[in-house]
Design a protein around this motif. Structure first.
Motif, PDB file in Angstrom:
ATOM      1  N   THR A   1     -23.005 -49.181  41.962  1.00 31.97           N
ATOM      2  CA  THR A   1     -23.041 -48.167  40.779  1.00 31.97           C
ATOM      3  C   THR A   1     -22.844 -47.519  40.995  1.00 31.97           C
ATOM      4  N   PHE A   2     -23.241 -46.789  42.225  1.00 36.35           N
ATOM      5  CA  PHE A   2     -22.593 -45.389  42.249  1.00 36.35           C
ATOM      6  C   PHE A   2     -22.035 -45.209  43.630  1.00 36.35           C
ATOM      7  N   LEU A   3     -21.067 -46.344  43.042  1.00 35.16           N
ATOM      8  CA  LEU A   3     -19.556 -45.618  43.690  1.00 35.16           C
ATOM      9  C   LEU A   3     -19.862 -45.282  45.583  1.00 35.16           C
ATOM     10  N   MET A   4     -20.950 -46.211  46.238  1.00 29.77           N
ATOM     11  CA  MET A   4     -21.111 -45.711  47.577  1.00 29.77           C
ATOM     12  C   MET A   4     -20.623 -46.895  48.476  1.00 29.77           C
ATOM     13  N   LYS A   5     -20.113 -45.984  49.892  1.00 36.78           N
ATOM     14  CA  LYS A   5     -19.372 -47.394  50.646  1.00 36.78           C
ATOM     15  C   LYS A   5     -20.411 -47.811  51.267  1.00 36.78           C
ATOM     16  N   CYS A   6     -21.152 -47.155  51.551  1.00 36.20           N
ATOM     17  CA  CYS A   6     -21.902 -47.802  52.869  1.00 36.20           C
ATOM     18  C   CYS A   6     -23.320 -46.541  52.375  1.00 36.20           C
ATOM     19  N   LEU A   7     -24.169 -47.537  53.308  1.00 38.85           N
ATOM     20  CA  LEU A   7     -25.594 -46.397  53.145  1.00 38.85           C
ATOM     21  C   LEU A   7     -25.495 -45.684  55.292  1.00 38.85           C
ATOM     22  N   ASP A   8     -25.831 -44.583  54.799  1.00 40.49           N
ATOM     23  CA  ASP A   8     -25.784 -44.407  56.405  1.00 40.49           C
ATOM     24  C   ASP A   8     -27.481 -43.914  56.595  1.00 40.49           C
ATOM     25  N   ALA A   9     -28.145 -44.898  57.793  1.00 40.52           N
ATOM     26  CA  ALA A   9     -29.235 -45.195  58.291  1.00 40.52           C
ATOM     27  C   ALA A   9     -29.934 -43.863  59.090  1.00 40.52           C
ATOM     28  N   SER A  10     -28.559 -42.789  59.560  1.00 40.47           N
ATOM     29  CA  SER A  10     -29.210 -42.385  61.214  1.00 40.47           C
ATOM     30  C   SER A  10     -30.199 -41.365  60.460  1.00 40.47           C
ATOM     31  N   PHE A  11     -32.064 -41.258  60.964  1.00 39.46           N
ATOM     32  CA  PHE A  11     -32.531 -39.663  60.635  1.00 39.46           C
ATOM     33  C   PHE A  11     -31.318 -38.391  61.364  1.00 39.46           C
ATOM     34  N   SER A  12     -31.325 -38.887  62.364  1.00 37.01           N
ATOM     35  CA  SER A  12     -29.911 -37.571  63.837  1.00 37.01           C
ATOM     36  C   SER A  12     -28.718 -36.911  62.471  1.00 37.01           C
ATOM     37  N   ASN A  13     -28.158 -38.057  61.845  1.00 37.29           N
ATOM     38  CA  ASN A  13     -27.028 -37.454  60.927  1.00 37.29           C
ATOM     39  C   ASN A  13     -28.565 -36.532  59.441  1.00 37.29           C
ATOM     40  N   TYR A  14     -28.918 -37.209  59.080  1.00 37.42           N
ATOM     41  CA  TYR A  14     -29.775 -36.390  57.511  1.00 37.42           C
ATOM     42  C   TYR A  14     -30.017 -35.011  58.955  1.00 37.42           C
ATOM     43  N   LEU A  15     -30.893 -35.174  59.870  1.00 33.71           N
ATOM     44  CA  LEU A  15     -31.192 -33.410  60.416  1.00 33.71           C
ATOM     45  C   LEU A  15     -30.582 -33.255  60.413  1.00 33.71           C
ATOM     46  N   ARG A  16     -29.314 -33.235  61.168  1.00 34.12           N
ATOM     47  CA  ARG A  16     -28.122 -32.178  61.174  1.00 34.12           C
ATOM     48  C   ARG A  16     -27.760 -31.470  59.649  1.00 34.12           C
ATOM     49  N   TYR A  17     -27.409 -32.274  58.434  1.00 34.74           N
ATOM     50  CA  TYR A  17     -27.630 -32.150  57.402  1.00 34.74           C
ATOM     51  C   TYR A  17     -27.946 -31.366  56.766  1.00 34.74           C
ATOM     52  N   MET A  18     -29.673 -31.134  56.935  1.00 30.83           N
ATOM     53  CA  MET A  18     -30.454 -30.335  55.870  1.00 30.83           C
ATOM     54  C   MET A  18     -30.750 -29.016  56.865  1.00 30.83           C
ATOM     55  N   THR A  19     -30.106 -29.021  58.588  1.00 21.42           N
ATOM     56  CA  THR A  19     -29.942 -27.776  59.124  1.00 21.42           C
ATOM     57  C   THR A  19     -29.191 -26.663  58.626  1.00 21.42           C
ATOM     58  N   ASN A  20     -27.904 -27.376  58.506  1.00 21.18           N
ATOM     59  CA  ASN A  20     -26.429 -26.999  57.864  1.00 21.18           C
ATOM     60  C   ASN A  20     -27.300 -25.603  56.871  1.00 21.18           C
TER      61      ASN A  20
END
Length: 490
Positions: free
Chosen positions: A327-346
């Motif tokens: 529905t939201f045109l998302m190719k895949c779901l990133d389930a990596s907390f380490s990626n989320y941590l990197r995004y949120m600390t940018n």
């Protein structure tokens, strides 16, 4: 904010950040919703800029910045009021200058309409980046002082000093609307505080309890099936041999890796967000904001969860996740907390969390809490306890759990939580909306009325009326208009 940026569960912040990296939709996101703008319906609405103080509480600090606001003079009459829509935890959406119940009121009452974007969100950048040191200037108190200074200066510049000002807001900005009237009664005559969580609380397990009840209102079996699915997934996560299948089932961007409890908590919270978001905005009339996905409702989710042809509850849970991604045109779901941590600390304004994720989580860590944990047994999910959520405050901003708790105490001391002593504030809330658990749902006094709208979701009364709106919602909008008529005569 009106509800262009309504307060969302933290799982929706997770998804908002991930969507900004992995989706294929175009344009910016509206607050933290998992929504992709289809188009900009308000390109003709002009940006205006106001010179604002950086720190209202330090007279020795003379730094200033440019704050964005919008204007609609279409209904303004010389003796009419001024309506001020308050921006919230995401970009201010100019669509609200063309649509919404408040404009219906404005047309009838001859109001000039203004909307002020919240500092640190959208295009309103007070500092060079989003470093933790700079975020110390992000708070509801500074935002209220922004509103006060804006109201004072604009009133003088436009000859509006003797006009009666009314504040509008939904969700966090609904709280700001109430607090603006509470803290600056000489500047704002009345307020409409829709879906406003006025009680700060570190642990907010009641959110998911309302999700259970809201799902059950559609089908009593629905939350039970969700719980069975969630519990089954938790069991599978204990066995690394299942990770490859889970990766395929939920269309993950890379093979699932669970190295710590935080990895599993992040994955489980992200999937729970599919249900939390739909419940919060169930059947909301948000099409005018230029977003897609509004056709996914509680009924749709429960229909999928009840479809035995899809397999057992776990398989149906995965089907819901895939439906949401499609529905939201998302190719895949990133389930990596380490990626989320990197995004949120940018800390860059160009970073993946700069649309509001990094800023709003900071406000939860330093003012509000609002963590929707699975600590209550009376809700359908498992695996993301309070400890996991509060730990992110330390990860992102070096704020300890003790400091979070103390900040929440200070917020309730400052604003009074449920014990509001003021006048001419109305508090509309929807029974399906989980945020009503921290709002005002019963009259405080005759001059501080609550409107509890059965069967409606977050900020429903703020959206344009539709023929299919339930009678309760129609009556709520009429009640608000009647109160405005009454209060503007006082």
């Amino acid at each position: 904010m009106a509800c262009q940026t309504c307060t969302l569960p933290l799982c929706e912040i997770v998804l908002f950040v991930l969507f900004s990296v992995f989706n294929i939709g175009e344009g910016h996101h509206m607050g933290f919703r998992k929504l992709i703008p289809m188009q900009n319906p308000s390109a003709a609405v002009e940006d205006h800029w106001f010179i604002q103080k950086l720190d209202h509480f330090n007279g020795a600090d003379s730094r200033v910045w440019k704050q964005r606001y919008f204007v609609n003079e279409a209904f303004s009459k010389p003796d009419g009021p001024v309506f001020l829509m308050i921006g919230g935890e995401g970009p201010a959406n100019p669509a609200w200058m063309e649509y919404g119940a408040w404009l219906t009121y404005a047309e009838s009452l001859g109001a000039l309409c203004l909307m002020l974007e919240h500092r640190f969100y959208g295009k309103s950048h007070p500092t060079s980046d989003l470093s933790t040191d700079n975020l110390k200037f992000l708070s509801s108190r500074q935002a209220l002082a922004d509103l006060a200074h804006f109201r004072t200066e604009i009133a003088e510049a436009r000859g509006l000093t003797n006009r009666k000002w009314v504040a509008f807001g939904g969700s966090y900005p609904g709280s700001l609307a109430a607090w603006f009237r509470l803290k600056y009664p000489h500047l704002v005559h009345a307020a409409v505080a829709t879906s406003a969580p006025v009680h700060a609380q570190v642990n907010f397990p009641e959110y998911l309890e309302v999700v259970w009840r809201s799902l059950a209102s559609e089908n009593a079996e629905c939350p039970l099936l969700v719980k069975k699915a969630s519990d089954a997934l938790v069991e599978r996560l204990k066995d690394p041999e299942t990770y490859e299948n889970i990766t395929k089932d939920f269309n993950l961007c890379s093979k699932l890796q669970i190295e710590t409890e935080r990895d599993s908590a992040f994955f489980l919270e992200t999937l729970a967000g599919n249900f939390m978001d739909v419940v919060q905005y169930n059947e909301g009339n948000r099409e005018f904001e230029g977003v897609m996905g509004t056709n996914i409702t509680i009924q749709v989710l429960c229909s999928v969860m009840g479809d035995t042809s899809l397999g057992d509850p776990y398989d149906r849970y995965a089907a819901v996740a895939r439906l949401m991604m499609e529905t939201f045109l998302m190719k895949c779901l990133d389930a990596s907390f380490s990626n989320y941590l990197r995004y949120m600390t940018n800390t860059s304004w160009d970073g993946p969390a700069a649309g509001g994720g990094r800023q709003w989580v900071y406000q939860t860590c330093t003012e509000f809490g609002f963590y929707q944990s699975t600590d209550s047994p009376n809700q359908p999910f498992t695996g993301f306890p309070l400890e996991y959520q509060v730990k992110q405050c330390a990860d992102f901003y070096n704020v300890t759990a003790e400091e979070v708790a103390e900040a929440i105490v200070q917020t309730n001391e400052y604003y009074g939580a449920y014990d509001i002593h003021s006048s001419r504030i109305v508090f509309p809330n929807g029974s399906i909306d989980p945020w009503h658990a921290l709002g005002i749902t019963q009259d405080i006094t005759p001059d501080l009325p609550a409107i509890f709208i059965k069967g409606t979701s977050h900020c429903a009364n703020m959206y344009p009326a539709r023929s299919q709106d339930p009678l309760q919602l129609e009556m709520a909008r009429e009640h608000i208009f009647s109160l405005l008529q009454q209060w503007l005569k006082q």
